[in-house]
Design an enzyme around this catalytic site. Structure first.
Site, mmCIF file in Angstrom:
data_model
loop_
_atom_site.group_PDB
_atom_site.id
_atom_site.type_symbol
_atom_site.label_atom_id
_atom_site.label_comp_id
_atom_site.label_asym_id
_atom_site.label_seq_id
_atom_site.Cartn_x
_atom_site.Cartn_y
_atom_site.Cartn_z
ATOM 1 N N GLU A 1 14.668 52.911 68.537
ATOM 2 C CA GLU A 1 14.936 52.042 67.402
ATOM 3 C C GLU A 1 15.394 52.881 66.218
ATOM 4 O O GLU A 1 15.149 54.083 66.176
ATOM 5 C CB GLU A 1 13.658 51.298 66.985
ATOM 6 C CG GLU A 1 13.150 50.293 67.989
ATOM 7 C CD GLU A 1 14.131 49.174 68.226
ATOM 8 O OE1 GLU A 1 14.838 48.770 67.289
ATOM 9 O OE2 GLU A 1 14.206 48.711 69.379
ATOM 10 N N GLY A 2 16.011 52.222 65.261
ATOM 11 C CA GLY A 2 16.298 52.898 63.999
ATOM 12 C C GLY A 2 17.722 53.405 63.866
ATOM 13 O O GLY A 2 18.076 54.006 62.859
ATOM 14 N N SER B 1 13.738 45.927 59.096
ATOM 15 C CA SER B 1 13.923 46.388 57.718
ATOM 16 C C SER B 1 14.879 45.514 56.920
ATOM 17 O O SER B 1 15.558 44.646 57.463
ATOM 18 C CB SER B 1 14.427 47.835 57.729
ATOM 19 O OG SER B 1 15.655 47.881 58.390
ATOM 20 N N LYS C 1 14.768 47.564 74.490
ATOM 21 C CA LYS C 1 16.076 47.220 75.061
ATOM 22 C C LYS C 1 15.929 46.834 76.535
ATOM 23 O O LYS C 1 16.636 45.965 77.042
ATOM 24 C CB LYS C 1 17.040 48.396 74.973
ATOM 25 C CG LYS C 1 17.461 49.018 73.636
ATOM 26 C CD LYS C 1 17.458 48.383 72.436
ATOM 27 C CE LYS C 1 17.985 48.985 71.200
ATOM 28 N NZ LYS C 1 17.022 49.163 70.121
ATOM 29 N N ASN D 1 14.628 42.901 67.005
ATOM 30 C CA ASN D 1 13.693 43.873 66.441
ATOM 31 C C ASN D 1 12.340 43.211 66.227
ATOM 32 O O ASN D 1 12.243 42.207 65.526
ATOM 33 C CB ASN D 1 14.219 44.391 65.105
ATOM 34 C CG ASN D 1 15.508 45.182 65.280
ATOM 35 O OD1 ASN D 1 15.491 46.287 65.799
ATOM 36 N ND2 ASN D 1 16.626 44.592 64.884
ATOM 37 N N ARG E 1 13.601 40.463 63.510
ATOM 38 C CA ARG E 1 14.993 40.241 63.096
ATOM 39 C C ARG E 1 15.868 40.338 64.323
ATOM 40 O O ARG E 1 15.871 41.340 65.025
ATOM 41 C CB ARG E 1 15.449 41.274 62.060
ATOM 42 C CG ARG E 1 16.723 40.835 61.311
ATOM 43 C CD ARG E 1 17.333 41.947 60.460
ATOM 44 N NE ARG E 1 17.853 42.995 61.289
ATOM 45 C CZ ARG E 1 17.586 44.301 61.112
ATOM 46 N NH1 ARG E 1 16.820 44.706 60.129
ATOM 47 N NH2 ARG E 1 18.094 45.204 61.924
ATOM 48 N N LYS F 1 22.330 52.385 76.048
ATOM 49 C CA LYS F 1 21.218 52.410 75.087
ATOM 50 C C LYS F 1 19.934 52.956 75.691
ATOM 51 O O LYS F 1 19.462 52.454 76.708
ATOM 52 C CB LYS F 1 20.936 50.987 74.581
ATOM 53 C CG LYS F 1 22.089 50.329 73.873
ATOM 54 C CD LYS F 1 21.648 49.038 73.218
ATOM 55 C CE LYS F 1 22.798 48.405 72.464
ATOM 56 N NZ LYS F 1 22.360 47.198 71.727
ATOM 57 N N GLU G 1 20.526 42.886 69.512
ATOM 58 C CA GLU G 1 19.152 43.246 69.881
ATOM 59 C C GLU G 1 18.177 42.404 69.084
ATOM 60 O O GLU G 1 18.530 41.752 68.104
ATOM 61 C CB GLU G 1 18.881 44.729 69.593
ATOM 62 C CG GLU G 1 18.979 45.069 68.116
ATOM 63 C CD GLU G 1 18.100 46.234 67.684
ATOM 64 O OE1 GLU G 1 17.228 46.655 68.449
ATOM 65 O OE2 GLU G 1 18.281 46.700 66.542
ATOM 66 N N ARG H 1 25.217 43.329 57.578
ATOM 67 C CA ARG H 1 25.582 44.743 57.448
ATOM 68 C C ARG H 1 27.035 44.907 57.844
ATOM 69 O O ARG H 1 27.491 44.328 58.827
ATOM 70 C CB ARG H 1 24.697 45.614 58.344
ATOM 71 C CG ARG H 1 23.312 45.811 57.779
ATOM 72 C CD ARG H 1 22.426 46.542 58.740
ATOM 73 N NE ARG H 1 22.237 45.793 59.971
ATOM 74 C CZ ARG H 1 21.538 46.221 61.007
ATOM 75 N NH1 ARG H 1 20.982 47.413 60.980
ATOM 76 N NH2 ARG H 1 21.400 45.469 62.076
HETATM 77 P P1 ADP Z 1 18.735 50.065 67.065
HETATM 78 O O1 ADP Z 1 17.477 49.458 67.567
HETATM 79 O O2 ADP Z 1 18.702 51.539 67.027
HETATM 80 O O3 ADP Z 1 19.197 49.446 65.787
HETATM 81 P P2 ADP Z 1 20.982 48.646 68.280
HETATM 82 O O4 ADP Z 1 20.957 48.057 69.631
HETATM 83 O O5 ADP Z 1 20.900 47.674 67.163
HETATM 84 O O6 ADP Z 1 19.825 49.734 68.197
HETATM 85 O O7 ADP Z 1 22.279 49.519 68.121
HETATM 86 C C1 ADP Z 1 22.587 50.190 66.922
HETATM 87 C C2 ADP Z 1 23.974 49.797 66.440
HETATM 88 O O8 ADP Z 1 24.939 50.061 67.453
HETATM 89 C C3 ADP Z 1 24.139 48.341 66.095
HETATM 90 O O9 ADP Z 1 23.744 48.074 64.766
HETATM 91 C C4 ADP Z 1 25.627 48.128 66.319
HETATM 92 O O10 ADP Z 1 26.375 48.541 65.182
HETATM 93 C C5 ADP Z 1 25.938 49.068 67.450
HETATM 94 N N1 ADP Z 1 25.881 48.329 68.728
HETATM 95 C C6 ADP Z 1 24.787 48.119 69.486
HETATM 96 N N2 ADP Z 1 25.079 47.384 70.568
HETATM 97 C C7 ADP Z 1 26.386 47.118 70.503
HETATM 98 C C8 ADP Z 1 27.301 46.404 71.340
HETATM 99 N N3 ADP Z 1 26.890 45.817 72.460
HETATM 100 N N4 ADP Z 1 28.593 46.322 70.949
HETATM 101 C C9 ADP Z 1 29.004 46.917 69.804
HETATM 102 N N5 ADP Z 1 28.213 47.611 68.995
HETATM 103 C C10 ADP Z 1 26.915 47.716 69.318
HETATM 104 MG MG MG Z 2 16.408 47.877 66.672
HETATM 105 MG MG MG Z 3 19.754 47.515 65.491
#
Ligand code: ADP
Ligand code: MG
Ligand code: MG
Length: 526
Positions: A419-420, A171, A361, A166, A148, A415, A164, A502
C-alpha cells in the site's frame, strides 16, 4: 446541466450529451489570469490549511507548524460525468458491506492468501496475527471501516473501473474537501470570465463524515473515559490531513471529548494522537508509545484481564491506524507485538486485522473470480453493480495471461501486496519480472497479481507544486470514501463519505500524492 449535490446525491436535470465539448480549455486562458489565479490559490491554500510538510525542511515531518508548504493541487477542477460520480457513490455502501462480510470468513481470507503467505513475509506476518485471533476465538463485535475505493474512468469503454479498495489508512479525507473549496473560491472570482460555474463542484464532506463515524464508534464502545488513539508514523509529511480529522472530531463533538478532558492531554482534549517521534519540544513524550521501542510499548500499553487496552493510564476505545500498512512501519519485533496487543484488545480497531487483509490486492483479485461475490452478498443487483466495476484481475498461475502480459506488458499492471503507492510494476518491467519469475520457477510469483491496465482520458491541466504552476497532460483517479459501523447485528452506519480526486501527469505510471506523483483535485460535474 447538473444541479450539484445534495447530501452526496447528484441530480442530473437533462440527459447528458456524451459528445459535449470539454468545458475547460486551459490553453485559452490568458497568462495574466493564470498568474492571478495561481497567486490567489497559493494564498487560499496557505490560510485554509491545505498544507503538507515541506520535504526541504528537516523537522517538517515531525513537528506541526514547522516547514509547511501547500499540498500539491490542480489549479482548476477536473471535468467528470455526474452519472459516474453517482455510480461510484452508490458502490460505496455495497463495498462497505462486502468488506464486512468477507472479513467474517476467516477461512476464505487464509485460503486466498495461502500462496501469497509463502512468497511475501509482510502478508505472512499479518496472516499470523489473523490466525492467532482465530486461535483465541477473538470476535470483533463493533466493526468500524473507513475505506476508500479508487476508480479510473476507462476512456475506451467509458466504464468506471475499480483500481483498488483501501481498508487501512485511507488518506486525504482531511485535505480533499479543501480542494473543492479552493476551486469554488477561484471560480467565484474567475468563473464568469472562464465560463465555469462554481456550483458544479460537488460538496465533499469527507472529513466531517469520517469524524462522525469515529464519534459514533466511540459511542458504541460505551466507555465515557475511553479515548481515540491515532497510530501514526514517526515521520509524516501528510500530518495535516490527519490533524484535520482529529481536530474536526474534537471540535464537532466537544461534549464527547471535553467532559473527561484530562489535563495532561489538554492539547488534544481526551483525543490523544500518539506519535512515535521524539522531538526536543514534544511535551507528551511520556505518552509516545507509538511503534518504535519495545520498552515503551511494554511500559505504556497493557491489556486488562477483560481485554481493555490501556495506555498511559488511558482506556483506548478506538485504535485508528494511519500507520502499519507498510513493512517499513515494522522495523523490529516490537512493532509486531504492539499490533498484536492492540488486535487482542477489546478496542475498536480501524481497521481490524481482518479488514486489513480484505483490502489486499490478492483478495481483490480473488473476489473478482466468477461466483465468489455470491458467497458474500445476497442481492443480485448489488453483485451486478460491483462486478461491472471490476477490471481484469489475474493470478500469476494463469499461464495464458502471463504469456499475454509478456507479449504486451503495456496492457497490464503487476502489483505486489503493498500500500501507499510506488510499488507497482509497469511496461517493460512487467515483461522482465515475469520472465525472471518463470525462470526461477519458485513460489515468488504468488506475491503478485496482474491487473488490466486502465487508460483514462488525457486532458491538459495546470498542476501546482511547491508554488510553481506546470501545464501538463494528465489523467485522473477518483476515490470515494465509505464509512461502515456495525455493532453485532446492528448496522449503525453504511454510507459514502465524499470523494478524493487525484490528477497526475499522464506519462507517470504511479499516482500517489504523498509519494509525489499526483496532485489533489476536485470534480467539475458534466
Ligand atoms: P496503492 O495501494 O499502492 O495505492 P494502487 O493499486 O492504487 O496501489 O496503485 C497505485 C497507482 O498505480 C494508482 O493510484 C494508479 O495511478 C496506478 N494504477 C494502479 N492500477 C492501475 C491500473 N490497473 N491501470 C492504470 N493505472 C493503475
Ligand atoms: Mg492502496
Ligand atoms: Mg491506491
Amino acid at each position: 446541466q447538473v444541479v450539484p449535490v445534495n447530501g452526496g446525491k447528484v441530480v442530473v436535470r437533462e440527459t447528458q450529451d456524451e459528445s459535449s465539448t470539454w468545458p475547460i480549455n486551459v490553453d485559452g486562458i490568458d497568462q495574466e489570469v493564470v498568474d492571478k489565479m495561481v497567486y490567489d490559490a497559493l494564498v487560499w491554500s496557505s490560510i485554509h490549511g491545505l498544507v503538507v510538510g515541506d520535504r526541504s525542511v528537516q523537522r517538517s515531518s515531525t513537528v506541526p507548524g514547522v516547514g509547511l508548504v501547500h499540498a500539491p493541487f490542480a489549479l482548476l477542477p477536473m471535468p467528470f460525468p455526474a452519472t459516474q460520480l453517482n455510480q461510484a457513490n452508490e458502490l460505496a455502501p455495497i463495498f462497505n458491506e462486502l468488506v464486512d462480510r468477507v472479513s467474517l470468513d476467516a477461512k476464505f481470507l487464509q485460503d486466498s492468501l495461502s500462496r501469497t503467505k509463502k512468497a511475501d513475509p509482510f502478508t505472512s506476518r499479518l496472516l499470523d496475527i489473523h490466525a492467532k485471533m482465530l486461535e483465541i476465538n477473538k470476535k470483533e463485535e463493533i466493526r468500524l471501516g473507513l475505506h476508500r475505493s479508487d476508480y479510473m474512468l476507462d476512456e475506451q469503454t467509458k466504464l468506471l473501473l475499480q483500481i483498488e479498495m483501501n481498508t487501512i489508512s485511507s488518506s486525504f479525507a482531511g485535505l480533499s474537501g479543501l480542494v473543492g473549496k479552493l476551486h469554488r473560491s477561484l471560480l467565484s472570482n474567475y468563473g464568469e470570465f472562464l465560463g465555469l460555474d462554481s456550483k458544479r463542484i460537488p460538496d465533499n464532506a469527507a472529513v466531517s463524515q469520517f469524524s462522525m463515524a469515529l464519534a459514533r464508534a466511540w459511542t458504541e464502545y460505551n466507555n465515557p473515559r475511553a479515548v481515540v488513539l491515532f497510530v501514526v508514523q514517526a515521520e509524516e509529511r501528510n500530518m495535516y490531513d490527519q490533524h484535520w480529522l482529529s481536530t474536526t472530531l474534537k471540535e464537532k463533538y466537544p461534549l464527547l471529548f471535553s467532559i473527561y478532558c484530562i489535563k495532561k492531554f489538554v492539547c488534544y482534549g481526551t483525543l490523544i494522537s500518539i506519535c512515535p517521534c521524539e522531538t526536543e519540544d514534544n511535551k507528551y513524550k511520556s505518552f509516545c508509545i507509538g511503534f518504535i521501542e519495545t520498552s515503551k510499548i511494554d511500559a505504556e500499553a497493557e491489556l486488562l484481564p477483560d481485554g481493555t487496552l490501556v495506555m498511559g493510564g488511558q482506556v483506548i476505545g478506538i485504535v485508528y491506524f494511519r500507520a502499519g500498512y507498510t513493512p517499513n512501519d515494522y522495523p523490529s519485533e516490537a512493532e509486531w507485538r504492539a499490533r498484536l496487543l492492540m488486535e487482542q484488545s477489546s478496542a475498536i480497531k480501524c481497521p481490524s486485522i481482518s479488514y486489513h487483509l480484505v483490502g489486499t490486492k490478492k483478495v481483490q483479485q480473488e473476489l473478482a473470480k466468477p461466483n465468489v461475490l455470491e458467497r458474500f452478498l445476497d442481492d443480485k443487483e448489488d453483485i451486478a453493480k460491483l462486478r461491472k466495476c471490476f477490471a481484469g484481475l489475474w493470478s500469476l498461475d494463469d499461464s495464458d495471461i502471463v504469456k499475454k502480459a509478456i507479449e504486451k506488458p503495456e496492457l497490464f499492471v503487476m502489483k505486489p501486496q503493498r500500500e501507499g503507492g510506488g510499488n507497482n510494476i509497469y511496461g517493460n518491467d512487467v515483461r522482465e519480472t515475469l520472465i525472471k519469475l518463470q525462470k526461477e520457477g519458485s513460489e515468488a510469483e504468488a506475491a503478485y497479481i496482474l491487473m488490466q491496465r486502465l487508460f483514462p482520458a488525457v486532458s491538459t491541466t495546470f498542476l501546482m507544486r511547491e508554488g510553481i504552476c506546470y501545464k501538463d497532460d494528465t489523467i485522473s483517479e477518483l476515490g470515494v470514501y465509505g464509512a461502515y459501523l456495525r455493532n453485532n447485528e446492528k448496522v449503525i452506519l453504511n454510507d459514502q463519505c465524499g470523494y478524493l480526486m487525484r490528477t497526475k501527469v499522464s506519462s507517470s505510471d504511479e499516482g500517489g500524492v504523498a509519494a509525489g506523483f499526483a496532485v489533489l483535485d476536485s470534480l467539475y460535474l458534466t
